[in-house]
Design a protein around this motif. Sequence first.
Motif, PDB file in Angstrom:
ATOM      1  N   THR A  26       0.781  -1.153  -0.036  1.00 60.95           N
ATOM      2  CA  THR A  26       0.257   0.064   0.178  1.00 60.95           C
ATOM      3  C   THR A  26       0.821   1.373  -0.031  1.00 60.95           C
ATOM      4  O   THR A  26       2.107   1.095   0.600  1.00 60.95           O
ATOM      5  CB  THR A  26      -0.798   0.049   1.358  1.00 60.95           C
ATOM      6  OG1 THR A  26      -0.329  -0.111   2.412  1.00 60.95           O
ATOM      7  CG2 THR A  26      -2.061  -1.191   1.349  1.00 60.95           C
ATOM      8  N   PHE A  27       0.432   2.265  -0.649  1.00 61.06           N
ATOM      9  CA  PHE A  27       1.121   3.526  -0.747  1.00 61.06           C
ATOM     10  C   PHE A  27       0.757   4.399   0.583  1.00 61.06           C
ATOM     11  O   PHE A  27       0.053   4.359   1.241  1.00 61.06           O
ATOM     12  CB  PHE A  27       0.916   4.369  -1.957  1.00 61.06           C
ATOM     13  CG  PHE A  27       1.023   3.941  -3.059  1.00 61.06           C
ATOM     14  CD1 PHE A  27       2.187   3.628  -3.475  1.00 61.06           C
ATOM     15  CD2 PHE A  27       0.173   3.355  -3.920  1.00 61.06           C
ATOM     16  CE1 PHE A  27       2.840   3.403  -4.864  1.00 61.06           C
ATOM     17  CE2 PHE A  27       0.374   2.887  -5.376  1.00 61.06           C
ATOM     18  CZ  PHE A  27       1.868   2.788  -5.621  1.00 61.06           C
ATOM     19  N   PRO A  28       1.792   5.198   0.956  1.00 61.40           N
ATOM     20  CA  PRO A  28       1.659   6.177   2.130  1.00 61.40           C
ATOM     21  C   PRO A  28       0.359   6.953   1.895  1.00 61.40           C
ATOM     22  O   PRO A  28      -0.079   7.147   0.921  1.00 61.40           O
ATOM     23  CB  PRO A  28       3.092   6.995   2.155  1.00 61.40           C
ATOM     24  CG  PRO A  28       3.842   6.237   1.479  1.00 61.40           C
ATOM     25  CD  PRO A  28       3.179   5.338   0.563  1.00 61.40           C
ATOM     26  N   GLU A  29      -0.076   7.565   3.001  1.00 60.70           N
ATOM     27  CA  GLU A  29      -1.278   8.289   2.950  1.00 60.70           C
ATOM     28  C   GLU A  29      -1.198   9.622   1.981  1.00 60.70           C
ATOM     29  O   GLU A  29      -2.146   9.904   1.275  1.00 60.70           O
ATOM     30  CB  GLU A  29      -1.723   8.680   4.254  1.00 60.70           C
ATOM     31  CG  GLU A  29      -2.096   7.643   5.208  1.00 60.70           C
ATOM     32  CD  GLU A  29      -2.694   8.156   6.485  1.00 60.70           C
ATOM     33  OE1 GLU A  29      -2.893   9.244   6.660  1.00 60.70           O
ATOM     34  OE2 GLU A  29      -2.722   7.390   7.578  1.00 60.70           O
ATOM     35  N   ILE A  31       0.582  10.046  -0.612  1.00 62.50           N
ATOM     36  CA  ILE A  31       0.839   9.854  -1.846  1.00 62.50           C
ATOM     37  C   ILE A  31      -0.516   9.864  -2.713  1.00 62.50           C
ATOM     38  O   ILE A  31      -1.486   9.138  -2.599  1.00 62.50           O
ATOM     39  CB  ILE A  31       1.215   8.484  -2.307  1.00 62.50           C
ATOM     40  CG1 ILE A  31       2.885   8.356  -1.566  1.00 62.50           C
ATOM     41  CG2 ILE A  31       1.535   8.201  -3.701  1.00 62.50           C
ATOM     42  CD1 ILE A  31       3.825   9.189  -2.375  1.00 62.50           C
ATOM     43  N   ARG A  32      -0.355  10.786  -3.747  1.00 62.81           N
ATOM     44  CA  ARG A  32      -1.540  10.724  -4.744  1.00 62.81           C
ATOM     45  C   ARG A  32      -1.567  10.160  -5.892  1.00 62.81           C
ATOM     46  O   ARG A  32      -0.416   9.942  -6.458  1.00 62.81           O
ATOM     47  CB  ARG A  32      -1.882  12.206  -5.011  1.00 62.81           C
ATOM     48  CG  ARG A  32      -2.292  12.969  -3.728  1.00 62.81           C
ATOM     49  CD  ARG A  32      -3.016  14.460  -4.205  1.00 62.81           C
ATOM     50  NE  ARG A  32      -2.292  15.263  -3.101  1.00 62.81           N
ATOM     51  CZ  ARG A  32      -2.178  16.458  -3.753  1.00 62.81           C
ATOM     52  NH1 ARG A  32      -2.463  17.013  -4.605  1.00 62.81           N
ATOM     53  NH2 ARG A  32      -1.544  17.405  -2.611  1.00 62.81           N
ATOM     54  N   THR A  33      -2.571   9.943  -6.715  1.00 65.62           N
ATOM     55  CA  THR A  33      -2.528   9.343  -7.938  1.00 65.62           C
ATOM     56  C   THR A  33      -1.552  10.033  -8.945  1.00 65.62           C
ATOM     57  O   THR A  33      -0.899   9.413  -9.945  1.00 65.62           O
ATOM     58  CB  THR A  33      -3.980   9.273  -8.535  1.00 65.62           C
ATOM     59  OG1 THR A  33      -4.828   8.516  -7.638  1.00 65.62           O
ATOM     60  CG2 THR A  33      -3.832   8.426  -9.875  1.00 65.62           C
ATOM     61  N   HIS A  35       1.010  11.836  -8.410  1.00 65.89           N
ATOM     62  CA  HIS A  35       2.561  11.244  -7.832  1.00 65.89           C
ATOM     63  C   HIS A  35       2.877  10.115  -8.823  1.00 65.89           C
ATOM     64  O   HIS A  35       3.926   9.934  -9.217  1.00 65.89           O
ATOM     65  CB  HIS A  35       2.497  11.238  -6.674  1.00 65.89           C
ATOM     66  CG  HIS A  35       2.433  12.583  -5.628  1.00 65.89           C
ATOM     67  ND1 HIS A  35       1.569  12.588  -4.448  1.00 65.89           N
ATOM     68  CD2 HIS A  35       2.933  13.620  -5.947  1.00 65.89           C
ATOM     69  CE1 HIS A  35       1.705  13.706  -4.221  1.00 65.89           C
ATOM     70  NE2 HIS A  35       2.381  14.496  -4.975  1.00 65.89           N
ATOM     71  N   ILE A  36       1.946   9.176  -8.590  1.00 67.70           N
ATOM     72  CA  ILE A  36       2.142   7.852  -9.342  1.00 67.70           C
ATOM     73  C   ILE A  36       2.392   8.091 -10.807  1.00 67.70           C
ATOM     74  O   ILE A  36       3.469   7.626 -11.404  1.00 67.70           O
ATOM     75  CB  ILE A  36       1.308   6.667  -8.960  1.00 67.70           C
ATOM     76  CG1 ILE A  36       0.822   6.630  -7.734  1.00 67.70           C
ATOM     77  CG2 ILE A  36       1.379   5.466  -9.814  1.00 67.70           C
ATOM     78  CD1 ILE A  36       2.167   6.073  -6.769  1.00 67.70           C
TER      79      ILE A  36
END
Length: 58
Positions: A26-29, A31-33, A35-36
């Motif tokens: 899971t990504f850290p809280e 991190i937004r889409t 950023h990916i």
Amino acid sequence: MTADKILDEILDSIYLAKDTTNIFPTFPENIRTSHIYVLYTLYQLGREARVSDIANKY
């Protein structure tokens, strides 16, 4: 192929796809889409990039 066989294959694929998503961490809280997408674009470019390079690829 019969309709039952096709339905079984579709349901099996959906089940496997669900299991696959559980494998990834899971990504850290924070991190937004977006950023990916930026990280993926940098990976695709394979080099240092300017903001405009990322915006053009995005």
